[in-house]
Design a protein around this motif. Sequence first.
Motif, PDB file in Angstrom:
ATOM      1  N   GLY A 105       1.011  -1.256   0.155  1.00 38.65           N
ATOM      2  CA  GLY A 105       0.065   0.115  -0.071  1.00 38.65           C
ATOM      3  C   GLY A 105       0.783   1.410   0.035  1.00 38.65           C
ATOM      4  O   GLY A 105       0.404   2.349  -0.184  1.00 38.65           O
ATOM      5  N   ASP A 106       2.143   1.116   0.536  1.00 41.02           N
ATOM      6  CA  ASP A 106       2.837   2.436   0.174  1.00 41.02           C
ATOM      7  C   ASP A 106       3.741   2.422  -1.168  1.00 41.02           C
ATOM      8  O   ASP A 106       4.383   3.356  -1.154  1.00 41.02           O
ATOM      9  CB  ASP A 106       3.950   2.230   1.331  1.00 41.02           C
ATOM     10  CG  ASP A 106       3.507   2.306   2.784  1.00 41.02           C
ATOM     11  OD1 ASP A 106       2.322   2.679   2.979  1.00 41.02           O
ATOM     12  OD2 ASP A 106       4.191   1.778   3.753  1.00 41.02           O
ATOM     13  N   SER A 138       1.193   3.657  -7.724  1.00 40.36           N
ATOM     14  CA  SER A 138       0.475   2.632  -8.285  1.00 40.36           C
ATOM     15  C   SER A 138       1.160   1.875  -9.484  1.00 40.36           C
ATOM     16  O   SER A 138       0.684   0.591  -9.975  1.00 40.36           O
ATOM     17  CB  SER A 138      -0.778   3.327  -8.955  1.00 40.36           C
ATOM     18  OG  SER A 138      -0.428   4.365  -9.564  1.00 40.36           O
ATOM     19  N   LEU A 146       3.662  -0.892  -8.087  1.00 38.16           N
ATOM     20  CA  LEU A 146       2.742  -1.986  -7.423  1.00 38.16           C
ATOM     21  C   LEU A 146       2.435  -2.844  -8.746  1.00 38.16           C
ATOM     22  O   LEU A 146       2.466  -3.799  -8.685  1.00 38.16           O
ATOM     23  CB  LEU A 146       1.508  -1.505  -6.648  1.00 38.16           C
ATOM     24  CG  LEU A 146       0.628  -2.654  -6.093  1.00 38.16           C
ATOM     25  CD1 LEU A 146       1.202  -3.522  -5.161  1.00 38.16           C
ATOM     26  CD2 LEU A 146      -0.486  -1.956  -5.380  1.00 38.16           C
ATOM     27  N   ARG A 151      -2.479  -9.986   0.950  1.00 36.85           N
ATOM     28  CA  ARG A 151      -3.675  -9.955   0.047  1.00 36.85           C
ATOM     29  C   ARG A 151      -3.379 -10.507  -1.141  1.00 36.85           C
ATOM     30  O   ARG A 151      -2.235 -10.513  -1.611  1.00 36.85           O
ATOM     31  CB  ARG A 151      -3.986  -8.504   0.012  1.00 36.85           C
ATOM     32  CG  ARG A 151      -4.485  -7.788   1.202  1.00 36.85           C
ATOM     33  CD  ARG A 151      -4.975  -6.323   0.951  1.00 36.85           C
ATOM     34  NE  ARG A 151      -6.081  -6.256   0.128  1.00 36.85           N
ATOM     35  CZ  ARG A 151      -7.450  -6.385   0.531  1.00 36.85           C
ATOM     36  NH1 ARG A 151      -7.757  -6.612   1.812  1.00 36.85           N
ATOM     37  NH2 ARG A 151      -8.349  -6.469  -0.356  1.00 36.85           N
ATOM     38  N   TYR A 156      -3.285 -10.279  -5.004  1.00 40.15           N
ATOM     39  CA  TYR A 156      -3.124  -9.179  -6.149  1.00 40.15           C
ATOM     40  C   TYR A 156      -3.118  -9.900  -7.559  1.00 40.15           C
ATOM     41  O   TYR A 156      -2.659 -10.841  -7.651  1.00 40.15           O
ATOM     42  CB  TYR A 156      -2.338  -8.453  -5.971  1.00 40.15           C
ATOM     43  CG  TYR A 156      -1.948  -7.364  -4.640  1.00 40.15           C
ATOM     44  CD1 TYR A 156      -2.262  -6.337  -4.952  1.00 40.15           C
ATOM     45  CD2 TYR A 156      -1.340  -7.857  -3.692  1.00 40.15           C
ATOM     46  CE1 TYR A 156      -2.620  -5.559  -3.776  1.00 40.15           C
ATOM     47  CE2 TYR A 156      -1.354  -7.222  -2.535  1.00 40.15           C
ATOM     48  CZ  TYR A 156      -2.017  -5.933  -2.435  1.00 40.15           C
ATOM     49  OH  TYR A 156      -1.791  -5.308  -1.374  1.00 40.15           O
ATOM     50  N   GLU A 200      -5.120   0.110 -10.109  1.00 43.76           N
ATOM     51  CA  GLU A 200      -4.448  -0.326  -9.371  1.00 43.76           C
ATOM     52  C   GLU A 200      -4.796  -1.855  -9.308  1.00 43.76           C
ATOM     53  O   GLU A 200      -6.017  -2.379  -9.643  1.00 43.76           O
ATOM     54  CB  GLU A 200      -4.576  -0.061  -7.993  1.00 43.76           C
ATOM     55  CG  GLU A 200      -3.932   1.296  -7.551  1.00 43.76           C
ATOM     56  CD  GLU A 200      -3.657   1.520  -6.072  1.00 43.76           C
ATOM     57  OE1 GLU A 200      -3.976   0.607  -5.415  1.00 43.76           O
ATOM     58  OE2 GLU A 200      -2.967   2.499  -5.710  1.00 43.76           O
ATOM     59  N   SER A 228      -7.507  -6.506  -5.550  1.00 48.48           N
ATOM     60  CA  SER A 228      -6.836  -7.359  -4.420  1.00 48.48           C
ATOM     61  C   SER A 228      -7.939  -7.939  -3.621  1.00 48.48           C
ATOM     62  O   SER A 228      -9.046  -7.110  -3.630  1.00 48.48           O
ATOM     63  CB  SER A 228      -5.738  -6.599  -3.602  1.00 48.48           C
ATOM     64  OG  SER A 228      -6.359  -5.570  -2.968  1.00 48.48           O
TER      65      SER A 228
END
Length: 200
Positions: free
Chosen positions: A138-139, A142, A145, A175, A177, A191, A194
């Motif tokens: 989450g850090d 986009s 990731l 999670r 993805y 994004e 997930s």
Amino acid sequence: MNVRRLLALPVLAGLLTGCGIRATEVPTDFGPAPSRVRCSLTEPDVAAQASRGLPVQVFLLCGSSLVAVDRTVRVPDGTADSQRRVLVAQGLLDELAATPSPAEKEAGYTTDVRGGMTVSGPRSRDPEDALRLSTAPGDLTSYALAQLVCTFSDSAAAEGDGSVILGGPDGGPPRRYECTDEVRSRPGSTEPPSGEVAGA
């Protein structure tokens, strides 16, 4: 006077038409022609790459989408499957964080994944195919990731179903993805989908 002016018009018109750019055989320098098509690279020597390690693909940014690029990752012979997944994942992560080659830069490739990130295997309550990143998913941006998810999900670091289970360094549950066509075509605005992992 008016007659003279009228007679002068064809002469003046003839002079003006001579002011155009004339053809010349002397080459002019408008800068070098682009040597590569944007987001297009010459075919790699797969045999040579295989001799340097396990052939893999990583997703780099080019234009506004993700494009697969060939790389190699070294995994020692005899490595256990669980450790092999982590070694492949770390190798992929290192390749994503590496500066694109001159040829890749020329073709427009970039990466948003920053160096220094590490990956480890699952914790005691994680699914056995989970990967833990030293930076929480989450850090990440986009773009970064999307690069990670699409690269991992299409490799020996995942189960081969187009998804990958990622967690961060904290004790939070990982999670699952997914890398979708929308993520590959618009990583900056879409994004990776997930969801929670059962039993995690």
